[in-house]
Design an enzyme around this catalytic site. Structure first.
Site, short mmCIF file in Angstrom:
data_model
loop_
_atom_site.label_atom_id
_atom_site.label_comp_id
_atom_site.label_asym_id
_atom_site.label_seq_id
_atom_site.Cartn_x
_atom_site.Cartn_y
_atom_site.Cartn_z
N HIS A 198 -36.22 7.76 4.06
CA HIS A 198 -34.83 7.70 3.63
C HIS A 198 -33.97 8.01 4.86
O HIS A 198 -34.20 9.02 5.54
CB HIS A 198 -34.53 8.76 2.57
CG HIS A 198 -35.05 8.43 1.20
ND1 HIS A 198 -36.35 8.10 0.94
CD2 HIS A 198 -34.40 8.38 0.00
CE1 HIS A 198 -36.49 7.87 -0.36
NE2 HIS A 198 -35.33 8.03 -0.95
N GLU A 201 -28.49 7.42 3.89
CA GLU A 201 -27.98 7.48 2.51
C GLU A 201 -26.72 8.35 2.56
O GLU A 201 -25.62 7.87 2.31
CB GLU A 201 -29.04 8.09 1.58
CG GLU A 201 -28.60 8.19 0.12
CD GLU A 201 -29.64 8.88 -0.78
OE1 GLU A 201 -30.55 9.57 -0.25
OE2 GLU A 201 -29.53 8.75 -2.02
N ASP A 279 -34.37 3.46 -7.48
CA ASP A 279 -34.39 4.84 -6.96
C ASP A 279 -34.89 5.84 -8.01
O ASP A 279 -36.08 6.17 -8.01
CB ASP A 279 -32.99 5.22 -6.43
CG ASP A 279 -33.02 6.31 -5.36
OD1 ASP A 279 -34.13 6.75 -4.98
OD2 ASP A 279 -31.94 6.71 -4.90
N ASP A 280 -34.00 6.31 -8.87
CA ASP A 280 -34.36 7.28 -9.92
C ASP A 280 -33.73 6.80 -11.23
O ASP A 280 -32.71 7.35 -11.68
CB ASP A 280 -33.82 8.67 -9.55
CG ASP A 280 -34.39 9.16 -8.24
OD1 ASP A 280 -35.53 9.62 -8.21
OD2 ASP A 280 -33.67 9.05 -7.21
#
Ligand code: ADE
Ligand code: ZN
Length: 338
Positions: A198, A201, A279-280
């Site tokens: 990551h 972000e 993602d989630d």
């Protein structure tokens, strides 16, 4: 577009390359697992859990995400969690997924690495057999923890390395640059593991440079803030580096103020190898096709953009050349027929 956008996206063969399996834990499942494991939740209803999902930044979300993961205790929990995700992916026309897991979120609570890995791997096998969905597993190091802890996790993964495709870096980005983990990523690469991280972000473009230069990443997860740096953007284009972009996550974590400001269209027009991911999904209000549809509408993606995104999802994957070629042919056939 000869058919409705929703139907076109639904039928498009696609892969998901940025999915935290713990982030697919729906509130209903959270209650179910809590009940069967005798865990007490600080919420008394599914609605109360959903109401708590209002985040102003990444850390707000992570605090709730790690608390939610506390209900996952047994191999059956990890198996059931992953199977539920694979069923939703198959329903979205997903053919392949490369899923992240956060072993330290579990081992630090006393759940052995083997319980987590065995549960996820058995679901991956079942999904391939029963749904025709292939998958790969990516072990993420939690960047708010230290380098020693990451090395310890890599050691625990040793017996599973033939079934782990790569390592990643997630959790609180700002203040925890990729450079903190350069040595452990080098050790992982020496074991033949793929590398993702990551970056960009919430963190600055410098973190994306570090992910490229110090971790030698195969893909960048998110990468939104790379666009602030022209030289970096150019490098990502020249190197054909895949970005695993997550539109609804970006909205829910306030990386963008409004989805119409999302950089997806700009990324594609610049020639960046962007992909769409959830993602989630249980926390951000949408699975794979929800992300595709939302960003397509908000940023006016064309039919050609959608086909490019589908192709990027396979060319950016860790599948073999032959497998990628098969998926590309399926996309071409779909595009010719629709
Ligand atoms: N862990 C789970 N989701 C994450 C995200 N979007 N960024 C960083 N760490 C995460
Ligand atoms: Zn993520």
């Amino acid at each position: 577009m000869t058919q409705d956008l929703t139907a076109f996206i639904a039928g498009l063969p696609k892969a998901e390359l940025h999915l935290h399996i713990e982030g697919s834990l729906e509130p209903e499942q959270m209650f179910e697992f809590a009940q069967r494991n005798g865990v007490t939740l600080p919420f008394d209803s599914v609605e109360a859990i959903r109401a708590a999902y209002a985040f102003s930044n990444l850390q707000d979300f992570l605090d709730i995400y790690y608390a939610g993961a506390g209900v996952l205790l047994t191999k059956a929990d990890f198996h059931d969690l992953a199977m539920a995700y694979f069923r939703r992916l198959a329903a979205d026309g997903g053919r392949h997924a490369e899923i992240f897991f956060d072993p330290q979120a579990h081992t630090d609570r006393g759940v052995p690495f083997s319980v987590v890995a065995d549960g996820l791997l058995s679901a991956m096998d079942e999904a391939e057999k029963t749904l025709g969905v292939t998958s790969k597993l990516i072990l993420c190091f939690l960047r708010h923890l230290d380098e020693d802890a990451a090395f310890e996790t890599l050691k625990q993964a040793e017996p599973y390395l033939d079934r782990i495709a790569g390592v990643g870096l997630d959790s609180s980005e700002v203040g925890h640059p990729p450079s903190k983990f350069a040595r452990v990523f080098k050790a992982a690469a020496d074991k033949g593991l793929k590398i993702v991280a990551h970056a960009g972000e919430e963190g600055p473009p410098e973190y994306v440079w570090e992910a490229l230069d110090l971790l030698a990443v195969d893909r960048i997860d998110h990468g939104n803030r790379a666009l602030e740096d022209e030289a970096l953007t150019k490098r990502l284009v020249v190197e054909g580096k895949t970005l695993t972009v997550c539109p609804l996550s970006n909205l829910k974590l306030c990386v963008v103020g409004d989805l119409t400001d999302h950089p997806m269209k700009r990324m594609l027009d610049l020639g960046l190898k962007a992909t769409v991911n959830s993602d989630d999904p249980a926390y951000f209000g949408g699975y794979l096709n929800d992300n595709w549809l939302a960003v397509a509408k908000a940023t006016n993606l064309t039919r050609d953009d959608l086909i490019t995104l589908a192709k990027n999802s396979f060319t950016g994957s860790f599948l073999s050349k032959d497998q990628i070629a098969e998926h590309m042919a399926a996309i071409d056939a779909y595009a010719a027929a629709n």
